[in-house]
Design an enzyme around this catalytic site. Structure first.
Site, PDB file in Angstrom:
ATOM      1  N   GLN A 214       0.761  -1.176  -0.047  1.00 17.78           N
ATOM      2  CA  GLN A 214      -0.240   0.032   0.088  1.00 17.78           C
ATOM      3  C   GLN A 214       0.784   1.044   0.093  1.00 17.78           C
ATOM      4  O   GLN A 214       2.119   1.143   0.328  1.00 17.78           O
ATOM      5  CB  GLN A 214      -1.081   0.097   1.192  1.00 17.78           C
ATOM      6  CG  GLN A 214      -2.032  -1.012   1.259  1.00 17.78           C
ATOM      7  CD  GLN A 214      -3.131  -0.933   2.240  1.00 17.78           C
ATOM      8  OE1 GLN A 214      -2.969  -1.474   3.049  1.00 17.78           O
ATOM      9  NE2 GLN A 214      -4.018   0.124   2.028  1.00 17.78           N
ATOM     10  N   HIS A 215       0.128   2.383  -0.217  1.00 15.67           N
ATOM     11  CA  HIS A 215       0.619   3.614  -0.086  1.00 15.67           C
ATOM     12  C   HIS A 215       1.810   4.170  -1.123  1.00 15.67           C
ATOM     13  O   HIS A 215       1.830   5.489  -1.363  1.00 15.67           O
ATOM     14  CB  HIS A 215       1.354   3.804   1.341  1.00 15.67           C
ATOM     15  CG  HIS A 215       0.506   3.267   2.557  1.00 15.67           C
ATOM     16  ND1 HIS A 215      -0.649   3.639   2.774  1.00 15.67           N
ATOM     17  CD2 HIS A 215       0.848   2.616   3.456  1.00 15.67           C
ATOM     18  CE1 HIS A 215      -0.796   2.805   3.840  1.00 15.67           C
ATOM     19  NE2 HIS A 215       0.014   2.269   4.503  1.00 15.67           N
TER      20      HIS A 215
ATOM     21  N   ASP B 296      -2.639  -5.047   0.226  1.00 12.51           N
ATOM     22  CA  ASP B 296      -1.912  -6.395   0.718  1.00 12.51           C
ATOM     23  C   ASP B 296      -2.587  -7.059   1.832  1.00 12.51           C
ATOM     24  O   ASP B 296      -2.779  -7.970   2.146  1.00 12.51           O
ATOM     25  CB  ASP B 296      -0.674  -6.341   0.832  1.00 12.51           C
ATOM     26  CG  ASP B 296       0.213  -5.238   1.715  1.00 12.51           C
ATOM     27  OD1 ASP B 296      -0.726  -4.290   2.108  1.00 12.51           O
ATOM     28  OD2 ASP B 296       1.439  -5.234   1.693  1.00 12.51           O
TER      29      ASP B 296
END
Length: 466
Positions: free
Chosen positions: A74-75, A228
């Site tokens: 992520q991110h 995830d």
């Protein structure tokens, strides 16, 4: 329908599973490494996906594949110009250069306003902090940004020809609300200076499109995909009261909730899950790599480190290891470093150091479980997953440090499995109920864990005041 494909594009590698859609059994798998960096050209991920895809034989499955799904770290900030070319290497979740920008964002709006807007408070990991960094430090590159996507969105584009996202991954950006399920473009306007194009948000059970030519499964359904941790929850079939502790490159602690669990302190990130609900989560930058670094220092492999840790006393002879080797996200200490306290001539042994590294990882995760409980979570069982969960010393100590029953599900690629399960859902309209197998179970033993927790808390507070 016979086969679905699940992809896990993590920080360290890309894994591809071909899965029997009825039973959830893995038919074939492949993997390809990612560079061990905190900033990466996203085109590397496409190359790794193709290599892992071929390694799994997915390109030869043809019409037997009904659907594919992608889960990813992520991110990560993937900022693209009008031609779809990256203007900067993608800054990953574990890149802390945006720590000062995250602090500025927090201070300008205040934590409660951030929670009201997007159910989280910015830290260096989140995409909005990284975009703020880009605007401040690379203004020429920032001016060329036409659209911003995430790692999973990028790979959806490679497979389906369109950048799409889902609410679980979008909820980790800092400019999407998992409560209203809408982008907060005002936050981008305020902290990036304008609003770039953003990917279409696809519901967890919906189809994002079809897989385009060149992957060997032309016309197969492309699922929405997920972040995830949301995919891991789906792959595990997470139930109420269960808390997942994942020990991999990062450490994560999360649970499922039908409603938001807002935390005005910002410690708990109020993400969305991949099934229409919520996924309150805490993440640590330092997890299994703490033990790997300790093994390197002792000049042993991980198996020997585990043996040394098992040979030590349960409390590591009084050694306390604060495992903040790469800074830390939970607690929010981006510039912290690791510390070893309580050294004496008698306890300064390889066995105790190995044990202290294991306990350091567990204590950090136990802190996160405590915060989750304080925010309204009601954990009654821990599911221990990830590469670090293979350590016998860690498994045996976990229940006593957490003071909760611990189950270790059979070792599987739960992120990729969750992506495959979501693919089956998108293709059929029904979420499969694949069985979960438990490999081992542990209960707290004695009260030694309380003493270790107290000592760790005292050392953490003396060093960092938290």
């Amino acid at each position: 329908m016979s086969t679905v494909i699940g992809v896990d594009s993590s920080t360290q590698s890309c894994k591809v599973l071909a899965v029997d859609a009825q039973s959830g059994e893995v038919i074939a798998s492949g993997a390809s490494a990612h560079p061990d960096l905190t900033a990466v050209d996203p085109r590397v991920w496409t190359s790794a996906l193709r290599e892992a895809w071929r390694s799994a034989g997915a390109d030869r499955l043809g019409g037997s594949v009904a659907a594919a799904g992608v889960a990813a770290q992520q991110h990560g900030m993937v900022a693209l110009d009008s031609s779809g070319t990256p203007v900067h290497d993608a800054l990953l979740w574990n890149d802390t250069r945006s720590a000062a920008d995250a602090a500025r964002l927090r201070d300008e709006l205040g934590p409660e306003a951030w929670v009201d807007a997007v159910n989280l408070v910015p830290v260096a990991s989140f995409t909005i902090s990284k975009l703020a960094w880009l605007a401040q430090n690379e203004p020429d590159a920032a001016k060329r940004v036409d659209q911003v996507v995430l790692p999973h969105d990028w790979l959806n584009g490679a497979l389906g020809g369109e950048f799409t996202t889902d609410r679980s991954d979008a909820s980790g950006t800092g400019y999407f609300s998992p409560v209203t399920n809408t982008y907060r473009t005002d936050l981008l306007e305020g902290f990036f200076g304008r609003v770039p194009r953003l990917p279409r948000v696809v519901a967890s059970n919906e189809q994002a499109g079809t897989v385009q030519h060149g992957w060997g499964i032309d016309g197969a359904v492309l699922a929405a995909g997920a972040g995830d941790n949301a995919a891991a929850a789906l792959g595990l079939g997470l139930r109420p009261g269960e808390v997942v502790v994942s020990i991999g490159t990062s450490g994560t602690v999360f649970t499922s909730s039908p409603s938001p669990m807002p935390d005005p302190t910002g410690a708990v990130a109020g993400f969305a899950d991949a099934a229409g609900g919520h996924l309150p989560l805490l993440a640590m930058l330092n997890s299994a790599r703490v033990m790997a670094a300790t093994a390197t220092m002792l000049d042993v492999d991980l198996a020997k480190l585990d043996s040394l840790a098992l040979a030590a006393g349960c409390d590591a002879g009084g050694l306390t290891f604060l495992p903040y080797l790469d800074g830390e996200r939970s607690p929010n200490l981006p510039h912290a470093s690791g510390s070893l306290a309580g050294l004496t001539r008698s306890n300064m042994t390889p066995e105790n150091l190995a044990r202290a590294s294991v306990l350091g990882v567990l204590n950090s995760l136990a802190d996160a479980i405590d915060v989750l409980r304080q925010s309204g979570g009601t954990p009654d069982k821990i599911l221990l997953i990830g590469g670090g969960s293979k350590s016998r010393a860690l498994r045996q100590a976990a229940a006593s440090i957490f003071n909760l029953p611990v189950e270790v599900p059979a070792s599987r690629e739960y992120v990729a499995l969750g992506a495959a399960k979501q693919a089956a859902w998108a293709a059929t309209g029904e979420l499969p109920d694949w069985k979960r197998s438990i490999e081992a179970a542990y209960e707290p033993e004695g009260d030694w864990g309380f003493g270790v927790r107290e000592r760790y808390a005292e050392v953490r507070k003396s060093f960092y005041g938290v």
